[in-house]
Design a protein around this motif. Structure first.
Motif, PDB file in Angstrom:
ATOM      1  N   UNK A 289      24.329 -34.121  63.664  1.00 43.31           N
ATOM      2  CA  UNK A 289      23.406 -35.232  63.916  1.00 43.31           C
ATOM      3  C   UNK A 289      23.896 -36.548  63.296  1.00 43.31           C
ATOM      4  N   UNK A 290      25.194 -36.761  63.318  1.00 41.28           N
ATOM      5  CA  UNK A 290      25.814 -38.014  62.862  1.00 41.28           C
ATOM      6  C   UNK A 290      25.559 -38.307  61.393  1.00 41.28           C
ATOM      7  N   UNK A 291      25.305 -37.259  60.594  1.00 42.77           N
ATOM      8  CA  UNK A 291      24.940 -37.497  59.204  1.00 42.77           C
ATOM      9  C   UNK A 291      26.100 -38.062  58.389  1.00 42.77           C
ATOM     10  N   UNK A 292      27.339 -37.733  58.753  1.00 37.06           N
ATOM     11  CA  UNK A 292      28.477 -38.242  57.984  1.00 37.06           C
ATOM     12  C   UNK A 292      28.666 -39.733  58.213  1.00 37.06           C
ATOM     13  N   UNK A 293      28.486 -40.177  59.449  1.00 42.26           N
ATOM     14  CA  UNK A 293      28.565 -41.611  59.733  1.00 42.26           C
ATOM     15  C   UNK A 293      27.421 -42.352  59.051  1.00 42.26           C
ATOM     16  N   UNK A 294      26.233 -41.771  59.054  1.00 40.31           N
ATOM     17  CA  UNK A 294      25.096 -42.393  58.378  1.00 40.31           C
ATOM     18  C   UNK A 294      25.360 -42.514  56.882  1.00 40.31           C
ATOM     19  N   UNK A 295      25.984 -41.484  56.296  1.00 39.52           N
ATOM     20  CA  UNK A 295      26.336 -41.535  54.874  1.00 39.52           C
ATOM     21  C   UNK A 295      27.380 -42.625  54.626  1.00 39.52           C
ATOM     22  N   UNK A 296      28.359 -42.738  55.518  1.00 36.19           N
ATOM     23  CA  UNK A 296      29.374 -43.783  55.373  1.00 36.19           C
ATOM     24  C   UNK A 296      28.749 -45.165  55.381  1.00 36.19           C
ATOM     25  N   UNK A 297      27.775 -45.389  56.252  1.00 35.42           N
ATOM     26  CA  UNK A 297      27.094 -46.681  56.309  1.00 35.42           C
ATOM     27  C   UNK A 297      26.284 -46.912  55.037  1.00 35.42           C
TER      28      UNK A 297
END
Length: 314
Positions: A289-297
Motif C-alpha cells: 500500500x505504498x507505505x515505503x514511499x509514504x515513509x520516504x516523504x
C-alpha cells in the motif's frame, strides 16, 4: 569564485523523476518516482512553505534485461540515464534551485553526484556526501558478484569504473573517497569489503550505530560541515529496516528504526547545509500500500525542518 546564498534560504526545490531500473538486479524501481508523487511529495514540501516545481520524468533507454558483459550489466543504458541525470541536476543547480532526483535505482547517483561535484568545483564549495544505504555500493567489475551497476556508484564516483561513467562530470575522479560518509551499512560483498578498507572510506555500519547511537554517529558524519559546504544526501530506501520499508529491491534486515531515521534527517536539517538530494531504490512492486514511499516523504519533511516542537536556539 562565484558566491552562493545559503542553500536552504532559497526555498526553491525541483523534483526530477528518473524512472530507470537498468542498474538494478530486479525490476520495479523505475516506478519509484510515481510512488513518491502518489505519496504526496510535492504537497508535503509545499506545506513547509517551499517553492516546488515538478519537472516530470527524464527520458532514457529501456531496460534490456541482458546478462552481464565485461563485468557490467546494461552499461550503455545506465550510462545514458546517468548522463541525462547529470545534465538535469547540473542545470537545476545553475538555476539556484535544489534538485531532488527521484529514482530509479542507485546507479543514477553517478549522474547526480557528478553534477553536484562539478557545481562545487565551479563555486569553490566543499562537498560532503551522506550515503544512507544498507550497502556500501563500492563494487567494481573485478569484484562484483552480479555486474549490477547499482552496486558500484561510490566506486565509480571515486574513479574506479568504466571511462564513460567516471568521466561524466568532466573531471576524473568526480570525487575523492574522503567526501563520503556511508551510514547504515549492513551488507558488503567479500571483495568489496577489502576494497573499502584499502580505500579508507568512512563507513558507519549498523554495529557502529548500535554501539554508539544515531546521535553520535551523525555528529561524526557531519563533523566539519560548515558554511562553505554543499551537503548532498543520497538516500537509498533500503537504508531503513524492511519491517517498516518493505518496498525495496534488496532488503536487508536490521536497519535503522523509524526514530533513528528521523533523528538522522533532523540532524542533517539542523546543519542548514543541505544542497541536493537523491531518493533511490523505492520498488512499489515489493511494497505494501505504498507505505515505503509514504515513509520516504515523511523523512523528507524532516530533512526540511519538520519536528515535534520548535527548538530554542542556544
Amino acid at each position: 569564485m562565484m558566491s552562493l546564498p545559503h542553500p536552504l534560504s532559497q526555498h526553491k526545490i525541483s523534483l526530477i523523476g528518473a524512472p530507470s531500473d537498468a542498474g538494478a538486479g530486479s525490476r520495479g524501481s523505475s516506478m519509484g518516482p510515481e510512488a513518491l508523487r502518489v505519496a504526496g511529495i510535492e504537497p508535503a514540501l509545499l506545506n513547509h512553505g517551499l517553492d516546488v516545481e515538478d519537472r516530470g520524468n527524464l527520458s532514457g533507454p529501456h531496460n534490456p534485461w541482458d546478462e552481464s558483459s565485461g563485468g557490467y550489466r546494461h552499461l550503455d543504458e545506465v550510462t545514458a540515464w546517468c548522463r541525462v541525470a547529470h545534465d538535469a541536476v547540473y542545470e537545476t543547480l545553475k538555476r539556484r534551485r535544489m534538485p531532488i532526483l527521484m529514482g530509479g535505482d542507485h546507479s543514477l547517483s553517478m549522474g547526480s553526484i557528478s553534477a553536484v561535484a562539478r557545481h562545487c568545483r565551479e563555486y569553490g564549495k566543499k562537498l560532503r556526501v551522506l550515503w544512507l544505504d544498507a550497502h556500501a555500493d563500492f563494487n567494481t567489475c573485478d569484484i562484483t558478484p552480479s555486474g549490477n551497476l547499482h552496486g558500484m556508484p561510490v566506486a565509480v564516483l571515486c574513479g574506479f569504473g568504466p571511462a564513460e561513467l567516471i568521466e561524466l562530470g568532466g573531471v576524473m575522479p568526480a570525487t575523492p573517497p574522503s567526501v563520503y560518509r556511508l551510514i547504515g551499512v549492513r551488507s558488503v560483498d567479500p571483495g568489496e569489503k577489502h576494497f573499502v578498507h584499502k580505500t579508507d572510506l568512512d563507513v558507519f555500519d549498523m554495529r557502529y550505530i548500535d554501539e554508539n547511537g544515531m546521535h553520535a554517529t551523525m555528529e561524526r558524519a557531519l563533523a566539519g560541515v560548515d558554511a562553505d559546504t554543499h551537503l548532498h544526501v543520497s538516500f537509498d530506501a533500503d537504508f531503513i529496516d524492511p519491517l517498516i520499508a518493505p518496498g525495496v529491491g534488496t532488503p536487508v534486515p536490521g536497519g535503522p528504526t523509524y526514530r533513528e531515521a528521523q533523528l538522522c534527517m533532523e540532524m542533517i536539517a539542523d546543519t542548514g547545509r543541505l544542497g541536493s538530494l537523491d531518493i533511490m531504490e523505492l520498488n512499489p512492486a515489493q511494497d505494501v500500500r505504498n507505505q515505503s514511499a509514504a515513509l520516504a516523504v515523511d523523512l523528507l519533511e524532516s530533512l526540511f525542518g519538520k519536528s515535534t516542537l520548535m527548538r530554542k536556539r542556544l
